[in-house]
Design a protein around this motif. Structure first.
Motif, PDB file in Angstrom:
ATOM      1  N   MET A  47      -2.312  41.612  63.120  1.00 23.15           N
ATOM      2  CA  MET A  47      -0.900  41.400  62.859  1.00 23.15           C
ATOM      3  C   MET A  47      -0.098  42.268  63.812  1.00 23.15           C
ATOM      4  O   MET A  47      -0.565  43.311  64.255  1.00 23.15           O
ATOM      5  N   PHE A  48       1.104  41.826  64.111  1.00 26.69           N
ATOM      6  CA  PHE A  48       1.949  42.587  65.019  1.00 26.69           C
ATOM      7  C   PHE A  48       3.404  42.433  64.608  1.00 26.69           C
ATOM      8  O   PHE A  48       3.762  41.529  63.864  1.00 26.69           O
ATOM      9  N   THR A  58      10.560  44.443  72.245  1.00 27.09           N
ATOM     10  CA  THR A  58      10.611  45.902  72.339  1.00 27.09           C
ATOM     11  C   THR A  58       9.751  46.525  71.242  1.00 27.09           C
ATOM     12  O   THR A  58       9.592  45.960  70.166  1.00 27.09           O
ATOM     13  N   ASN A  59       9.195  47.689  71.537  1.00 25.21           N
ATOM     14  CA  ASN A  59       8.477  48.492  70.545  1.00 25.21           C
ATOM     15  C   ASN A  59       7.387  47.711  69.806  1.00 25.21           C
ATOM     16  O   ASN A  59       7.268  47.799  68.593  1.00 25.21           O
ATOM     17  N   GLY A  60       6.580  46.976  70.534  1.00 18.28           N
ATOM     18  CA  GLY A  60       5.504  46.204  69.919  1.00 18.28           C
ATOM     19  C   GLY A  60       4.417  47.089  69.345  1.00 18.28           C
ATOM     20  O   GLY A  60       4.047  48.103  69.936  1.00 18.28           O
ATOM     21  N   VAL A  61       3.903  46.700  68.193  1.00 20.85           N
ATOM     22  CA  VAL A  61       2.837  47.446  67.526  1.00 20.85           C
ATOM     23  C   VAL A  61       1.915  46.454  66.827  1.00 20.85           C
ATOM     24  O   VAL A  61       2.362  45.415  66.358  1.00 20.85           O
ATOM     25  N   GLY A 112       9.028  51.645  66.110  1.00 20.06           N
ATOM     26  CA  GLY A 112       8.197  50.960  67.086  1.00 20.06           C
ATOM     27  C   GLY A 112       7.160  51.918  67.623  1.00 20.06           C
ATOM     28  O   GLY A 112       7.484  52.989  68.089  1.00 20.06           O
ATOM     29  N   LEU A 113       5.912  51.559  67.541  1.00 18.41           N
ATOM     30  CA  LEU A 113       4.841  52.464  67.928  1.00 18.41           C
ATOM     31  C   LEU A 113       3.833  51.746  68.788  1.00 18.41           C
ATOM     32  O   LEU A 113       3.501  50.601  68.543  1.00 18.41           O
ATOM     33  N   LYS A 114       3.328  52.421  69.773  1.00 16.32           N
ATOM     34  CA  LYS A 114       2.252  51.871  70.581  1.00 16.32           C
ATOM     35  C   LYS A 114       0.954  52.077  69.830  1.00 16.32           C
ATOM     36  O   LYS A 114       0.717  53.116  69.250  1.00 16.32           O
ATOM     37  N   GLY A 115       0.110  51.088  69.841  1.00 17.43           N
ATOM     38  CA  GLY A 115      -1.203  51.244  69.224  1.00 17.43           C
ATOM     39  C   GLY A 115      -1.265  50.656  67.829  1.00 17.43           C
ATOM     40  O   GLY A 115      -0.282  50.155  67.308  1.00 17.43           O
TER      41      GLY A 115
END
Length: 196
Positions: free
Chosen positions: A1-2, A13-16, A187-190
């Motif tokens: 999920m994202f 923007t800020n995809g996680v 928004g967080l990476k990973g």
């Protein structure tokens, strides 16, 4: 999920990613990489482009000896299992009330405690919230669930769509929270939440 923000210009923007299933690290990494480069058709409200929070699911599987990649605009387990045409409601950014919950989250932010809350939200065809129910919060005891429900009680959404038509619906909203010394970053990476 994202999930990711989508600007009025359609820029993600800020995809996680979260809830990765076993052996899906490569898919999650590719979803995050692609979100950094992709463009969306912007959401419309009263005919005008608006910024929204977009929720989706990417599935990769092999069936009949062939690879299949499916991307859905929802995170509803029932709809995903049946691969239905359902676009979940999308939060209109700026309509949530972050200021009302800032004080509630001072403790977790000070302790640098990351967390999440899942809330089932009822939204009508006009995009108004008609009800909410807390499903879960992690870790418990940090008020993430109560804060999420308070923050979104008067939020506005682009309504959900089934088979191309707006519908009143219930969907699960996952609020991801990361505490830093002075502010929460949504928004967080990973990948944040491992698979269930």
């Amino acid at each position: 999920m994202f999930q990711c923000g989508v600007t009025r210009a359609g820029v993600a923007t800020n995809g996680v990613t979260f809830r990765d299933t076993p052996n899906s690290k490569a898919l999650a990494k590719e979803v995050r990489r692609t979100l950094e480069q992709c463009r969306f058709m912007p959401a419309l409200n009263n005919g005008q482009p608006i910024a929204v929070q977009f929720f989706g699911t990417a599935m990769f599987y092999v069936g009949d000896g062939k690879p299949h990649l499916r991307v859905f605009a929802n995170q509803s387990l029932d709809d995903l299992k049946q691969q239905k045409d359902f676009v979940a409601p999308q939060l209109i950014l700026g309509t949530e009330d972050w200021d009302s919950v800032r004080q509630m989250l001072e403790g977790p932010r000070t302790l640098l405690e990351n967390g999440s809350a899942e809330v089932a939200i009822d939204v009508d065809t006009a995009g108004s919230v008609k009800g909410m129910r807390l499903i879960s919060e992690h870790p418990p005891g940090y008020k993430y669930g109560a804060a999420t429900m308070k923050e979104f009680q008067n939020a506005r959404f682009v309504p959900g769509y089934r088979d191309g038509k707006p519908v009143a619906c219930n969907f699960v909203y996952t609020q991801l929270m990361r505490a830093y010394r002075s502010e929460r970053v949504r928004g967080l990476k990973g990948s944040l939440i491992p698979g269930d």
